[in-house]
Structures are given as C-alpha cells and as structure tokens.
Design an enzyme around this catalytic site. Sequence first.
Site, PDB file in Angstrom:
ATOM      1  N   TYR A 268      58.243  25.775  45.659  1.00  0.00           N
ATOM      2  CA  TYR A 268      57.587  26.436  44.521  1.00  0.00           C
ATOM      3  C   TYR A 268      57.933  27.921  44.482  1.00  0.00           C
ATOM      4  O   TYR A 268      58.377  28.435  43.452  1.00  0.00           O
ATOM      5  CB  TYR A 268      56.080  26.242  44.632  1.00  0.00           C
ATOM      6  CG  TYR A 268      55.286  26.778  43.468  1.00  0.00           C
ATOM      7  CD1 TYR A 268      55.386  26.190  42.206  1.00  0.00           C
ATOM      8  CD2 TYR A 268      54.425  27.853  43.614  1.00  0.00           C
ATOM      9  CE1 TYR A 268      54.653  26.669  41.129  1.00  0.00           C
ATOM     10  CE2 TYR A 268      53.689  28.340  42.553  1.00  0.00           C
ATOM     11  CZ  TYR A 268      53.803  27.743  41.308  1.00  0.00           C
ATOM     12  OH  TYR A 268      53.080  28.224  40.244  1.00  0.00           O
ATOM     13  N   ASP A 269      57.749  28.603  45.641  1.00  0.00           N
ATOM     14  CA  ASP A 269      57.986  30.042  45.682  1.00  0.00           C
ATOM     15  C   ASP A 269      59.420  30.391  45.268  1.00  0.00           C
ATOM     16  O   ASP A 269      59.659  31.229  44.397  1.00  0.00           O
ATOM     17  CB  ASP A 269      57.758  30.586  47.095  1.00  0.00           C
ATOM     18  CG  ASP A 269      56.351  30.319  47.612  1.00  0.00           C
ATOM     19  OD1 ASP A 269      55.548  29.733  46.875  1.00  0.00           O
ATOM     20  OD2 ASP A 269      56.071  30.695  48.765  1.00  0.00           O
TER      21      ASP A 269
ATOM     22  N   VAL B 154      39.074  27.003  43.968  1.00  0.00           N
ATOM     23  CA  VAL B 154      37.917  26.991  43.074  1.00  0.00           C
ATOM     24  C   VAL B 154      37.500  25.559  42.756  1.00  0.00           C
ATOM     25  O   VAL B 154      36.320  25.191  42.887  1.00  0.00           O
ATOM     26  CB  VAL B 154      38.211  27.767  41.769  1.00  0.00           C
ATOM     27  CG1 VAL B 154      37.076  27.569  40.761  1.00  0.00           C
ATOM     28  CG2 VAL B 154      38.390  29.249  42.055  1.00  0.00           C
TER      29      VAL B 154
ATOM     30  N   GLN C 248      40.434  35.604  54.309  1.00  0.00           N
ATOM     31  CA  GLN C 248      41.560  35.876  53.420  1.00  0.00           C
ATOM     32  C   GLN C 248      41.045  36.079  51.994  1.00  0.00           C
ATOM     33  O   GLN C 248      40.021  35.522  51.605  1.00  0.00           O
ATOM     34  CB  GLN C 248      42.601  34.753  53.482  1.00  0.00           C
ATOM     35  CG  GLN C 248      42.150  33.403  52.979  1.00  0.00           C
ATOM     36  CD  GLN C 248      41.518  32.533  54.059  1.00  0.00           C
ATOM     37  OE1 GLN C 248      40.814  33.025  54.926  1.00  0.00           O
ATOM     38  NE2 GLN C 248      41.764  31.223  53.988  1.00  0.00           N
TER      39      GLN C 248
ATOM     40  N   ARG D  68      47.459  35.979  53.385  1.00  0.00           N
ATOM     41  CA  ARG D  68      46.169  36.544  53.776  1.00  0.00           C
ATOM     42  C   ARG D  68      45.531  37.335  52.635  1.00  0.00           C
ATOM     43  O   ARG D  68      44.312  37.392  52.535  1.00  0.00           O
ATOM     44  CB  ARG D  68      46.369  37.487  54.978  1.00  0.00           C
ATOM     45  CG  ARG D  68      46.738  36.797  56.262  1.00  0.00           C
ATOM     46  CD  ARG D  68      45.600  35.978  56.845  1.00  0.00           C
ATOM     47  NE  ARG D  68      44.377  36.764  57.050  1.00  0.00           N
ATOM     48  CZ  ARG D  68      43.228  36.238  57.466  1.00  0.00           C
ATOM     49  NH1 ARG D  68      43.133  34.950  57.703  1.00  0.00           N
ATOM     50  NH2 ARG D  68      42.165  36.992  57.634  1.00  0.00           N
ATOM     51  N   GLN D  69      46.345  37.959  51.813  1.00  0.00           N
ATOM     52  CA  GLN D  69      45.822  38.763  50.716  1.00  0.00           C
ATOM     53  C   GLN D  69      46.594  38.474  49.443  1.00  0.00           C
ATOM     54  O   GLN D  69      47.788  38.235  49.478  1.00  0.00           O
ATOM     55  CB  GLN D  69      45.941  40.258  51.027  1.00  0.00           C
ATOM     56  CG  GLN D  69      45.014  40.755  52.113  1.00  0.00           C
ATOM     57  CD  GLN D  69      45.162  42.253  52.299  1.00  0.00           C
ATOM     58  OE1 GLN D  69      46.257  42.755  52.547  1.00  0.00           O
ATOM     59  NE2 GLN D  69      44.073  42.981  52.186  1.00  0.00           N
ATOM     60  N   ARG D  70      45.883  38.515  48.330  1.00  0.00           N
ATOM     61  CA  ARG D  70      46.559  38.316  47.049  1.00  0.00           C
ATOM     62  C   ARG D  70      45.730  39.024  45.977  1.00  0.00           C
ATOM     63  O   ARG D  70      44.615  38.618  45.668  1.00  0.00           O
ATOM     64  CB  ARG D  70      46.663  36.804  46.766  1.00  0.00           C
ATOM     65  CG  ARG D  70      47.439  36.414  45.541  1.00  0.00           C
ATOM     66  CD  ARG D  70      48.864  36.879  45.546  1.00  0.00           C
ATOM     67  NE  ARG D  70      49.708  36.414  46.628  1.00  0.00           N
ATOM     68  CZ  ARG D  70      50.176  35.179  46.779  1.00  0.00           C
ATOM     69  NH1 ARG D  70      49.826  34.238  45.946  1.00  0.00           N
ATOM     70  NH2 ARG D  70      50.982  34.887  47.769  1.00  0.00           N
TER      71      ARG D  70
END
Length: 320
Positions: A151-152, A194, A215, A281-283
Amino acid sequence: MPFESYKTSRILVTGGAGFIGSHLCERLLAAGAEVVSADNYFTGSRRNIAHLIANPLFEAVRHDVTFPLYIEVDAIFNLACPASPIHYQRDPVQTTKTSVHGAINMLGLAKRLKARIFQASTSEVYGDPLIHPQTEDYWGNVNPIGIRSCYDEGKRCAETLFFDYWRQHGLPIKVARIFNTYGPRMQPNDGRVVSSFIVQALRGDPITVFGDGGQTRSFCYVDDLVEAIMRLMVTNEDVTGPINLGNNSEFTIRELAERVIKLTGSRSKLVFKPLPQDDPRQRQPDLSKAKATLNWEPKVALEDGLKETIAYFKHSLEIA
C-alpha cells in the site's frame, strides 16, 4: 475546455462505492454533476450507493481499474484501492497493481480526454515519520519490503506517475495525501481503529489496543474530508499538490478507546496486544498548505463525528 465547475459536468469516481467514494458521489450529485461510480466491490459495497441508484444523474459501473476503462467524462477522481491493512494485505500483489496499474489506466484515460484528474494518496507515504507533524515536503520513512509496503509504496509510485504525466504531458493533476478518516459507511470488519473500537464497544467485547495505546493519530470526519477534496479539484491548474488533508487534532489510541466507551455507554474493557509490524507511532498532518490554498480546515469535533458514526453502526449492526 478547462474544468471549472461541477454543475452539468460528467464526473468519474473510481472506488465510488467505497467509504469515502460514496460520500464524494453524494456531494457531487448535490453540486449538480452527473456521476459515474466505477468499483469492483472488493472493499466497496452496493449498500453504500443504494440510495443514489434512483437518481437519473447517477450510474454505477462494475469495473476493476487494473483494466482500461473507456468512457467520456470531464474529470476523474481516482479513489480505487483497498485502504485498511486487513484488506490491502489480503492480496498485496493486487493492492500494488490497483495503485500502479490503476493510476496508469486512469491517467491514460485523462490524457485521452484532456480531463482533470484527482489522486487519493495517503499519509502512509510518510511511513513511520521522523518529523512531526508531517509536511508535504517530507520524503518519509517507509519500509519498502514490509507487510504494509504494498500500500505504502503503491501509493508512492502512483504519485510519481501523476507528477510524470503532469511534467511530460501537461496533464492537470490534483494529489491529496489523506490522513485517518472516519464516519458512516466504514466497514465493521476493516480493522481500522475507529470502526473496530465502536463495533467492539457496541457488542460489549474487549477493546483491542495494540502496543501501550500511547501511539497517536489524527481523525478527520468524512464530511470535512470530502469538502476539502471538492475544493482542491476546482483550484487553478498550477495547484497540483501533494496536499495534506485530514484533521490536526492529535489523540492517543487509548484516549480514543476511552472516548468510544464513554459515548457508547459500554462496559467493554481494554486488552493490550503487541504492535503490528511497521505501525507508525505518530501521525498528524501539517495543514498549513490546505488552509492557505483551499481556505479550508476541519470543523467536526471528534466527539460529534464519533456520535454520528456510532449511530450508523448501531443501525447497520441492528444493535439496540
């Protein structure tokens, strides 16, 4: 003739029966456009567009974008691709084909028609980012051979193709990097945080948190995202992107779980499992470019959007 307005235009939306695509089709019709949805229903659903079928300006076509499509339209929104890890890892070779062959086929169609074309790229092009928040000039920190790379890297290659068509053929392109988006018509089994939390809470099941829940993610309600996409498509031709679209309010995964439990009135407890490979970890998007270029920023607060999404899942899962 350059694309200037949705009114009386004929618009193709690939992935039109998907979560975001179906909301986009709805908004385009409301703006006066004639809309063709092309979807192979791998992750999209006819249920998402069932309420549009009776509209004489809407047409649903079963089509896989890895094959050429012959159609006459004024503009193209290319949203076709599985977007959740569970779905895009189910057939990773096909995921890459959808991003790359799909982009080639839709760009070829746009070139023949001299049509404006939008590419739904993703925040995943940043990988597990080393800068925070992420700006559009950041090249990313991506594992090219990991389980998420189908995907990336597929989306990164699609961006390359779009900009090469722009440079080589003068094709009018719009590229948006979409960050975590949620709302009605998400699939209950898509593995996104979600939808997973809401379904588990409504059913009274333990809520699965990967890692320690520290995260962070930024969650954009689908109506805000579609508004931004609509604005981007009608900008001047010199506005190509890439441009970040999402919400820059950052929450930890644990905070999200606790908020879902509160809003659903659930008695579910949190259970912790190891982080999946290459899970960032972060977005969080830097939205400076979107605000300046589109005069846009997200308006729907997380709690309000979660209430709408919970109500949708209650109805669709028939939970009292």
